[in-house]
Scaffold this motif. Structure first.
Motif, PDB file in Angstrom:
ATOM      1  N   ASN A  88       0.819  -1.206   0.000  1.00 56.35           N
ATOM      2  CA  ASN A  88       0.000   0.000   0.000  1.00 56.35           C
ATOM      3  C   ASN A  88       0.852   1.255   0.000  1.00 56.35           C
ATOM      4  OD1 ASN A  88      -2.466  -1.398   0.082  1.00 56.35           O
ATOM      5  ND2 ASN A  88      -2.363  -1.588   2.309  1.00 56.35           N
ATOM      6  N   GLN A  89       0.270   2.314  -0.551  1.00 52.44           N
ATOM      7  CA  GLN A  89       0.915   3.631  -0.537  1.00 52.44           C
ATOM      8  C   GLN A  89       0.949   4.161   0.885  1.00 52.44           C
ATOM      9  OE1 GLN A  89      -1.031   6.204  -3.294  1.00 52.44           O
ATOM     10  NE2 GLN A  89       0.205   7.988  -2.811  1.00 52.44           N
ATOM     11  N   LYS A  90       2.099   4.686   1.294  1.00 48.61           N
ATOM     12  CA  LYS A  90       2.267   5.250   2.630  1.00 48.61           C
ATOM     13  C   LYS A  90       2.321   6.768   2.560  1.00 48.61           C
ATOM     14  CE  LYS A  90       4.700   1.217   4.498  1.00 48.61           C
ATOM     15  NZ  LYS A  90       4.436   0.374   3.325  1.00 48.61           N
ATOM     16  N   PRO A  91       2.079   7.436   3.693  1.00 48.20           N
ATOM     17  CA  PRO A  91       2.164   8.902   3.691  1.00 48.20           C
ATOM     18  C   PRO A  91       3.496   9.372   3.126  1.00 48.20           C
ATOM     19  CG  PRO A  91       1.200   8.143   5.754  1.00 48.20           C
ATOM     20  CD  PRO A  91       1.662   6.920   5.013  1.00 48.20           C
ATOM     21  N   GLY A  92       3.436  10.325   2.207  1.00 44.68           N
ATOM     22  CA  GLY A  92       4.642  10.864   1.601  1.00 44.68           C
ATOM     23  C   GLY A  92       5.086  10.142   0.354  1.00 44.68           C
ATOM     24  N   GLN A  93       4.529   8.956   0.077  1.00 46.51           N
ATOM     25  CA  GLN A  93       4.878   8.211  -1.129  1.00 46.51           C
ATOM     26  C   GLN A  93       3.980   8.607  -2.288  1.00 46.51           C
ATOM     27  OE1 GLN A  93       4.583   4.004   0.044  1.00 46.51           O
ATOM     28  NE2 GLN A  93       6.763   3.808  -0.445  1.00 46.51           N
ATOM     29  N   THR A  94       4.516   8.527  -3.500  1.00 50.55           N
ATOM     30  CA  THR A  94       3.685   8.603  -4.689  1.00 50.55           C
ATOM     31  C   THR A  94       3.319   7.183  -5.091  1.00 50.55           C
ATOM     32  OG1 THR A  94       5.489   8.425  -6.288  1.00 50.55           O
ATOM     33  CG2 THR A  94       4.974  10.647  -5.447  1.00 50.55           C
ATOM     34  N   ARG A  95       2.309   7.061  -5.961  1.00 48.83           N
ATOM     35  CA  ARG A  95       1.922   5.733  -6.426  1.00 48.83           C
ATOM     36  C   ARG A  95       3.073   5.063  -7.173  1.00 48.83           C
ATOM     37  NH1 ARG A  95      -2.475   9.268  -7.308  1.00 48.83           N
ATOM     38  NH2 ARG A  95      -4.329   8.721  -6.097  1.00 48.83           N
ATOM     39  N   MET A  96       3.865   5.871  -7.883  1.00 46.99           N
ATOM     40  CA  MET A  96       4.956   5.318  -8.670  1.00 46.99           C
ATOM     41  C   MET A  96       6.071   4.721  -7.801  1.00 46.99           C
ATOM     42  SD  MET A  96       4.280   5.361 -11.837  1.00 46.99           S
ATOM     43  CE  MET A  96       3.502   6.212 -13.221  1.00 46.99           C
ATOM     44  N   ASP A  97       6.137   5.123  -6.533  1.00 48.76           N
ATOM     45  CA  ASP A  97       7.151   4.576  -5.635  1.00 48.76           C
ATOM     46  C   ASP A  97       6.956   3.077  -5.386  1.00 48.76           C
ATOM     47  OD1 ASP A  97       8.415   7.027  -5.303  1.00 48.76           O
ATOM     48  OD2 ASP A  97       7.213   7.573  -3.553  1.00 48.76           O
ATOM     49  N   LEU A  98       5.784   2.574  -5.704  1.00 52.97           N
ATOM     50  CA  LEU A  98       5.436   1.196  -5.355  1.00 52.97           C
ATOM     51  C   LEU A  98       5.740   0.197  -6.465  1.00 52.97           C
ATOM     52  CD1 LEU A  98       1.853   1.948  -3.949  1.00 52.97           C
ATOM     53  CD2 LEU A  98       3.999   1.983  -2.686  1.00 52.97           C
ATOM     54  N   VAL A  99       6.169   0.679  -7.639  1.00 47.91           N
ATOM     55  CA  VAL A  99       6.105  -0.166  -8.823  1.00 47.91           C
ATOM     56  C   VAL A  99       6.977  -1.406  -8.752  1.00 47.91           C
ATOM     57  CG1 VAL A  99       7.830   1.166 -10.117  1.00 47.91           C
ATOM     58  CG2 VAL A  99       6.124  -0.194 -11.334  1.00 47.91           C
ATOM     59  N   LYS A 100       8.229  -1.311  -8.309  1.00 48.46           N
ATOM     60  CA  LYS A 100       9.106  -2.483  -8.388  1.00 48.46           C
ATOM     61  C   LYS A 100       8.642  -3.606  -7.473  1.00 48.46           C
ATOM     62  CE  LYS A 100      13.212  -0.221 -10.167  1.00 48.46           C
ATOM     63  NZ  LYS A 100      14.659   0.043 -10.022  1.00 48.46           N
ATOM     64  N   THR A 101       8.237  -3.255  -6.257  1.00 48.31           N
ATOM     65  CA  THR A 101       7.745  -4.275  -5.329  1.00 48.31           C
ATOM     66  C   THR A 101       6.478  -4.934  -5.860  1.00 48.31           C
ATOM     67  OG1 THR A 101       8.682  -3.136  -3.423  1.00 48.31           O
ATOM     68  CG2 THR A 101       6.900  -4.698  -2.998  1.00 48.31           C
ATOM     69  N   ASN A 102       5.549  -4.113  -6.334  1.00 48.37           N
ATOM     70  CA  ASN A 102       4.278  -4.665  -6.775  1.00 48.37           C
ATOM     71  C   ASN A 102       4.390  -5.375  -8.123  1.00 48.37           C
ATOM     72  OD1 ASN A 102       2.996  -3.923  -4.450  1.00 48.37           O
ATOM     73  ND2 ASN A 102       2.185  -2.017  -5.256  1.00 48.37           N
ATOM     74  N   TYR A 103       5.314  -4.943  -8.980  1.00 52.04           N
ATOM     75  CA  TYR A 103       5.516  -5.662 -10.238  1.00 52.04           C
ATOM     76  C   TYR A 103       6.051  -7.071  -9.978  1.00 52.04           C
ATOM     77  CZ  TYR A 103       7.096  -7.261 -14.715  1.00 52.04           C
ATOM     78  OH  TYR A 103       7.293  -8.037 -15.833  1.00 52.04           O
ATOM     79  N   ALA A 104       6.947  -7.207  -9.010  1.00 55.30           N
ATOM     80  CA  ALA A 104       7.473  -8.532  -8.678  1.00 55.30           C
ATOM     81  C   ALA A 104       6.332  -9.455  -8.243  1.00 55.30           C
ATOM     82  CB  ALA A 104       8.523  -8.420  -7.577  1.00 55.30           C
ATOM     83  N   LEU A 105       5.388  -8.907  -7.498  1.00 53.08           N
ATOM     84  CA  LEU A 105       4.214  -9.685  -7.089  1.00 53.08           C
ATOM     85  C   LEU A 105       3.386 -10.083  -8.309  1.00 53.08           C
ATOM     86  CD1 LEU A 105       2.340 -10.732  -4.784  1.00 53.08           C
ATOM     87  CD2 LEU A 105       1.239  -8.485  -4.862  1.00 53.08           C
ATOM     88  N   PHE A 106       3.203  -9.147  -9.238  1.00 54.41           N
ATOM     89  CA  PHE A 106       2.412  -9.430 -10.439  1.00 54.41           C
ATOM     90  C   PHE A 106       3.043 -10.520 -11.291  1.00 54.41           C
ATOM     91  CE2 PHE A 106      -1.016  -6.180 -11.509  1.00 54.41           C
ATOM     92  CZ  PHE A 106      -1.317  -5.945 -10.184  1.00 54.41           C
ATOM     93  N   GLN A 107       4.364 -10.601 -11.283  1.00 51.29           N
ATOM     94  CA  GLN A 107       5.028 -11.657 -12.043  1.00 51.29           C
ATOM     95  C   GLN A 107       4.596 -13.042 -11.575  1.00 51.29           C
ATOM     96  OE1 GLN A 107       9.158 -10.188 -11.455  1.00 51.29           O
ATOM     97  NE2 GLN A 107       9.368 -10.448 -13.676  1.00 51.29           N
TER      98      GLN A 107
END
Length: 322
Positions: free
Chosen positions: A88-107
């Motif tokens: 999940n997005q945390k305070p101060g993060q942009t949505r784009m900050d999450l991409v590498k972690t969540n892409y690995a999950l999508f794989q």
């Protein structure tokens, strides 16, 4: 367009991958909607998912639906699979900050969904939703219309809420959309925004009030910043996005050709192979862009900037397949 019978609705299965806040709230909203007979939760934490399913079942005493925990094999026959899993997005993060972690999950997740449910429609809610919608389409091998991101459907809902509040009308009577990225480069389509069939300037003239562009810009700014503000205050967003996901699922189940602003892979403002949001017709075959949106020259330029921003981020991640 024919509508499904109550009997056929009772055969509908919806799978939700991710039993976190968004996934569980979406399951609850689906349970109360009566759109599906079988709601399946898949989560890496099976024990927690079982507890959520038990609790949801106790809320379904007046609903004709079953909520249960399943495995990826249970995606077979699903009308749609909603992916909410991810960090999940945390305070101060942009949505784009999450991409590498969540892409690995999508794989891991997306190929398993696709292999077990080759005819389903995948609906992506995990952020950054445009980048991950692009990834899900590539990882699944599905036609672009059968991989849908929730995109700016939530932003559009927020935008109509802001405009309705400003003009003192029900948001359902405001016709206005946010397009482009579900993120910082999103843009409001002012040239087409209307109330009671009238563009906003004409509505103001008919009502004998001044059109205030500064106030409109403030509505747009609050729309774009809404998620950041909610996350800052409560740590997450869940109710709004769950309601939007149900609104996306409904025309897929009912084959009703509803027009909703969602994300899918395509070519936008001359930028190819990128996912972003435009109004799409939704039915059992997915999301279709039948008619190009009539934009002003300025809006076309802003859309291109939004598309290039997403495309640049996809290209710069250096994660194979995004």
């Amino acid at each position: 367009m024919s509508q499904p019978s109550p009997a056929s609705l009772m055969a509908i299965k919806i799978v939700i991958v991710g039993a976190g806040s968004v996934g569980v709230t979406t399951a609850y909203a689906l349970l109360l909607s009566g759109l599906a007979a079988d709601i399946v939760l898949i989560d890496i934490d099976g024990n927690r998912a079982q507890g959520e399913a038990m609790d949801l079942s106790h809320a379904g005493h007046s609903a004709q639906a079953r909520v249960r925990v399943g495995e990826y094999e249970d995606c077979a026959g699903a009308a749609a699979v909603i992916i909410t899993a991810g960090v999940n997005q945390k305070p101060g993060q942009t949505r784009m900050d999450l991409v590498k972690t969540n892409y690995a999950l999508f794989q891991d997740v997306v190929p398993r969904v696709a292999s077990n449910a080759p005819e389903t429609v995948i609906v992506v809610a995990t952020n950054p939703v445009d980048v991950l919608t692009h990834a899900a389409q590539r990882l699944s091998g599905f036609p672009v219309q059968r991989v849908i991101g929730s995109g700016t459907a939530m932003d559009t809902t927020r935008f109509r809420h802001e405009l309705g509040h400003h003009y003192g009308v029900n948001p359902r009577n405001v016709h206005a959309v946010i397009i482009g990225e579900h993120g910082d480069s999103q843009l409001p389509v002012w040239s087409l925004a209307s109330i009671a069939g009238m563009r906003l300037r004409d509505y103001c003239a008919q009502k004998a009030i001044a059109y205030d562009q500064d106030a409109m810009d403030a509505c747009s700014r609050r729309t774009k910043e809404a998620a950041y503000e909610i996350i800052r205050r409560k740590g997450k967003t869940n109710y709004g996005v769950a309601s939007v996901l149900v609104s996306i699922i409904e025309p897929i189940i009912t084959n009703s050709d509803a027009i909703i602003t969602v994300s899918r892979v395509g070519t936008y403002a001359g930028v190819a192979d990128v996912a972003l949001s435009m109004p799409c017709k939704l039915n059992r075959n997915g999301a279709h862009q039948d008619v190009p949106l009539l934009l002003s020259e300025s809006e076309r330029g802003q859309l291109r900037e939004s598309a290039l921003s997403i495309k640049s981020f996809i290209d710069s991640t250096k994660v194979e397949g995004v």
